[in-house]
Design a protein around this motif. Structure first.
Motif, mmCIF file in Angstrom:
data_model
loop_
_atom_site.group_PDB
_atom_site.id
_atom_site.type_symbol
_atom_site.label_atom_id
_atom_site.label_comp_id
_atom_site.label_asym_id
_atom_site.label_seq_id
_atom_site.Cartn_x
_atom_site.Cartn_y
_atom_site.Cartn_z
ATOM 1 N N ILE A 155 45.860 37.698 56.669
ATOM 2 C CA ILE A 155 46.518 36.411 55.734
ATOM 3 C C ILE A 155 45.765 35.086 55.779
ATOM 4 N N CYS A 156 45.360 34.978 57.125
ATOM 5 C CA CYS A 156 44.607 33.675 57.139
ATOM 6 C C CYS A 156 43.422 33.880 56.439
ATOM 7 N N ARG A 157 42.640 34.823 56.365
ATOM 8 C CA ARG A 157 41.278 34.989 55.897
ATOM 9 C C ARG A 157 41.049 35.414 54.333
ATOM 10 N N ALA A 158 42.083 35.909 53.944
ATOM 11 C CA ALA A 158 42.284 36.332 52.404
ATOM 12 C C ALA A 158 42.114 34.888 51.693
ATOM 13 N N ARG A 159 41.156 34.731 50.908
ATOM 14 C CA ARG A 159 40.948 33.727 49.988
ATOM 15 C C ARG A 159 41.845 33.230 48.908
ATOM 16 N N TYR A 160 42.218 34.452 48.179
ATOM 17 C CA TYR A 160 42.888 34.179 47.052
ATOM 18 C C TYR A 160 44.179 34.950 47.123
ATOM 19 N N LEU A 161 44.741 34.864 48.270
ATOM 20 C CA LEU A 161 46.140 35.356 48.519
ATOM 21 C C LEU A 161 46.996 34.699 47.881
ATOM 22 N N GLU A 162 48.046 35.244 46.950
ATOM 23 C CA GLU A 162 48.817 34.427 46.319
ATOM 24 C C GLU A 162 50.289 34.743 46.665
ATOM 25 N N ARG A 206 51.624 46.970 52.385
ATOM 26 C CA ARG A 206 51.165 47.281 51.236
ATOM 27 C C ARG A 206 50.689 46.057 50.620
ATOM 28 N N ILE A 207 49.485 46.218 50.133
ATOM 29 C CA ILE A 207 48.630 45.300 49.358
ATOM 30 C C ILE A 207 48.473 45.546 47.889
ATOM 31 N N THR A 208 48.346 44.572 46.993
ATOM 32 C CA THR A 208 48.100 44.581 45.486
ATOM 33 C C THR A 208 46.827 43.792 45.276
ATOM 34 N N GLU A 209 46.085 44.202 44.761
ATOM 35 C CA GLU A 209 44.708 43.447 44.241
ATOM 36 C C GLU A 209 45.115 42.448 43.166
ATOM 37 N N ARG A 210 44.096 41.539 43.015
ATOM 38 C CA ARG A 210 44.486 40.718 41.903
ATOM 39 C C ARG A 210 44.549 41.071 40.633
ATOM 40 N N THR A 211 43.953 42.396 40.563
ATOM 41 C CA THR A 211 43.911 43.031 39.086
ATOM 42 C C THR A 211 45.340 43.810 38.802
ATOM 43 N N ARG A 231 29.825 43.919 58.362
ATOM 44 C CA ARG A 231 29.831 43.187 56.801
ATOM 45 C C ARG A 231 31.502 42.980 56.493
ATOM 46 N N THR A 232 32.371 43.843 56.906
ATOM 47 C CA THR A 232 33.588 44.152 56.411
ATOM 48 C C THR A 232 34.346 42.802 56.446
ATOM 49 N N ALA A 233 34.364 42.155 57.639
ATOM 50 C CA ALA A 233 35.097 40.927 57.811
ATOM 51 C C ALA A 233 34.805 39.774 56.756
ATOM 52 N N VAL A 234 33.630 39.798 56.301
ATOM 53 C CA VAL A 234 33.461 38.744 55.153
ATOM 54 C C VAL A 234 33.270 39.466 53.784
ATOM 55 N N ALA A 235 33.444 40.736 53.710
ATOM 56 C CA ALA A 235 33.236 41.537 52.287
ATOM 57 C C ALA A 235 34.257 41.231 51.314
ATOM 58 N N ASP A 236 34.204 41.496 49.981
ATOM 59 C CA ASP A 236 35.161 41.224 49.052
ATOM 60 C C ASP A 236 36.576 41.845 49.205
ATOM 61 N N PRO A 237 36.559 43.167 49.723
ATOM 62 C CA PRO A 237 38.092 43.585 49.618
ATOM 63 C C PRO A 237 38.963 42.775 50.588
ATOM 64 N N PHE A 238 38.638 42.091 51.509
ATOM 65 C CA PHE A 238 39.327 41.494 52.411
ATOM 66 C C PHE A 238 39.364 39.784 52.180
ATOM 67 N N ARG A 239 38.463 39.378 51.430
ATOM 68 C CA ARG A 239 38.342 37.956 50.998
ATOM 69 C C ARG A 239 38.873 37.587 49.466
ATOM 70 N N THR A 240 38.409 38.434 48.719
ATOM 71 C CA THR A 240 38.762 38.063 47.422
ATOM 72 C C THR A 240 39.575 38.860 46.508
ATOM 73 N N SER A 241 39.729 39.875 46.788
ATOM 74 C CA SER A 241 40.557 40.889 46.080
ATOM 75 C C SER A 241 41.914 41.083 46.311
ATOM 76 N N ILE A 242 42.378 40.849 47.337
ATOM 77 C CA ILE A 242 44.002 40.788 47.946
ATOM 78 C C ILE A 242 44.702 39.726 46.997
ATOM 79 N N GLY A 243 45.776 40.020 46.208
ATOM 80 C CA GLY A 243 46.574 39.314 45.411
ATOM 81 C C GLY A 243 47.834 39.024 46.247
ATOM 82 N N LYS A 244 48.630 40.143 46.510
ATOM 83 C CA LYS A 244 49.613 40.268 47.117
ATOM 84 C C LYS A 244 49.954 41.250 48.313
ATOM 85 N N LEU A 245 50.702 40.889 49.314
ATOM 86 C CA LEU A 245 50.808 41.578 50.463
ATOM 87 C C LEU A 245 52.394 41.426 50.891
#
Length: 533
Positions: free
Chosen positions: A116-123, A63-68, A84-98
């Motif tokens: 987990i390694c590539r998610a930029r803003y994973l909290e 389960r993942i939760t977006e930053r919103t 482009r999915t590997a560098v797209a927003d859903p996998f780099r900037t939007s994931i907040g919790k996993l």
């Protein structure tokens, strides 16, 4: 003649374009063929991992939760994903919790760890352990998570294993009396302490010989389990009999990692004793001692006091500011106080769901926890801290939270509201402690007139939502509170008029608030926090 690996990148991509575009397996095979192909086709490895990651979102294991704050169940339509999915927003900037239930296939584990390694803003990452996961996979997942900057890591569940801690107890060792004091018993073999790097090789014979000569002069004492032995005036353990305690030796791990990353995560919530299994313990120890962790929470750890006597001396966290020890954590008080003495930056301490074990004594130095500003605990723990607070300890302590199910807390309140003891203190009470405070104030008329809450500047209490407060008061307390309200009707009216928040729904809440404000001149009112029963 040039080999196939020496072709230009454009030609390699042209040749690869004739492969099945809906299946990434051939591209992954090419990428893993040699180092030259890996640099060219590495993007397809990421695509393959993301495809498995998207398929796992349709199950309950991930389960993942977006930053919103929106929970995502499927991040891709179908099984085909663009490059482009590997560098797209859903996998780099939007994931907040996993949240991930460790287990499944090796490809699924690699896919989750890759995200987990590539998610930029994973909290925050929560790892749920169970019977389907192995210790090696758990250690790999922890190894990846601790390397993420400012990550909050939470570990729950347990890995099936007969071992419950990093030590093995050996109760058949022989004991002999110490030459300094016949009351102490010294083992024939040294007590192995946990270290950051576990060494499995045996000590040379000449070292063992010199160790046997210096052992009677060693300062280390055997620390028995809860209930075994007593403690003298110096705070040392005295063993009751040679067969009483068990010696703990460090178990050799089943596997090791050659290289561990530099830990960069900031919060650890350990609710699984699997973190201290022999094979995972070195990774946990490395993460605790070398990371900028500022918040540590321990609960549901079914380790013995002997295990904690060996684990805590091996942990030193330079940036620890908040510590929480919850239920099912059995730590002897001397071990806990020694651990706290090494962490002088601690500001928040939560011992609400824990109880002191053994001899209750702090260090004689007044700089013990010099920055402690807030403490949460039951009456047993708070009584110890308040005793040392009166002796000049904890100069920055300003917030006390009482969480106790006892309805009679007279001894604690007598100690807490001693004359000239508190200055601008914030007090937080749970439901039972609030009822106990009301009963304590109504118990003695002279106590009310002495203004015992003079040093309290703010007071908050937890009350149950949608439940009449009157149902939790006994008949004696109701009669006393009604009698006080009749004799002090002006104070009740003034308290109601002075209240800035919404009006209280229950009559007895208004009376109790007026009673408390009359005992504390600095109090403007009581802050009520509504909770579910």
């Amino acid at each position: 003649m040039a080999s196939f690996t020496e072709l230009p990148t454009e030609l390699l991509l042209e040749v690869a374009s004739y492969l099945d575009s809906n299946d990434f397996t051939p591209y992954v095979s090419l990428a893993l063929a040699c180092r030259c192909f890996y640099d060219v086709f590495m993007i397809w490895i990421q695509e393959e991992q993301i495809r498995h990651f998207s398929q796992m979102l349709e199950t309950t294991r991930l389960r993942i939760t977006e930053r919103t704050g929106i929970e995502v169940q499927n991040m891709a339509e179908g099984n085909t994903i663009s490059r482009r999915t590997a560098v797209a927003d859903p996998f780099r900037t939007s994931i907040g919790k996993l949240r991930f239930a460790v287990g499944g296939t090796e490809k699924e584990l690699q896919s989750v760890l890759g995200v987990i390694c590539r998610a930029r803003y994973l909290e925050e990452v929560q790892l749920d352990l169970g019977y389907s996961c192995s210790q090696r996979r758990v250690a790999r997942a922890i190894k990846v998570c601790i390397a993420q900057p400012s990550l909050r890591l939470k570990v729950l569940g347990a890995v099936p294993d007969f071992q419950t801690g990093p030590f093995r107890c050996e109760s058949d060792m022989k004991y002999r009396a110490s030459v300094h004091n016949s009351r102490f018993l010294v083992p024939d073999e040294d007590l192995v302490r946990p270290v950051a790097k576990v060494k499995a090789r045996k000590a040379p014979p000449f070292k063992s010989f010199f160790a046997s000569l210096t052992r009677p002069f060693s300062k280390n004492r055997i620390q028995p389990d809860s209930g075994n032995g007593t403690i003298d005036s110096l705070g040392d353990y005295v063993l009751p009999s040679p067969s009483g305690p068990d010696l703990a030796t460090l178990v050799v791990p089943k596997f090791r990692f050659k290289h561990l990353p530099l830990p960069q995560f900031s919060v650890l919530s350990a609710h699984s004793d699997s973190l201290f299994l022999p094979s995972i313990y070195p990774v946990t120890l490395h993460a605790l001692n070398n990371s900028p962790i500022h918040t540590l929470s321990l609960s549901n750890l079914k380790l013995t006091t002997s295990d904690w006597s060996g684990i805590l001396p091996a942990i030193t966290m330079r940036f620890l500011r908040s510590l929480s020890i919850g239920e099912d954590v059995t730590i002897q008080f001397l071990d806990l106080s020694t651990f706290l003495g090494r962490h002088k930056l601690i500001q928040n301490l939560d011992l609400a769901c824990n109880h002191p074990i053994g001899y209750e004594k702090f260090s004689q130095k007044k700089n013990f926890l010099p920055r402690l500003a807030s403490i949460t605990g039951n009456s047993d723990y708070l009584a110890i801290f308040l005793k040392y607070k009166r002796a000049g300890y904890f100069p920055c302590l300003q917030t006390i939270s009482i969480v106790d199910e006892k309805l009679s807390q007279e001894a604690l309140y007598d100690q807490l509201f001693a004359t000239g003891f508190l200055h601008d203190m914030s007090l937080r009470l749970d439901h039972s402690s609030y009822l106990a405070l009301i009963a304590w104030l109504l118990d003695d008329v002279m106590r009310q007139q002495s203004l015992p809450l003079t040093g309290v500047s703010s007071l908050s209490a937890a009350v149950f939502r949608n439940v009449d407060f009157e149902t939790y008061l006994d008949e004696t307390t109701k009669g006393r509170l009604n009698h006080w309200a009749v004799n002090n009707s002006l104070l009740v009216e003034e308290s109601v008029r002075r209240r800035s928040g919404p009006p209280l729904l229950h009559d007895y809440l208004e009376k109790s608030e007026a009673l408390i404000c009359s005992a504390g001149p600095k109090l403007k009112g009581v802050i009520y926090c509504l909770i579910d029963e």
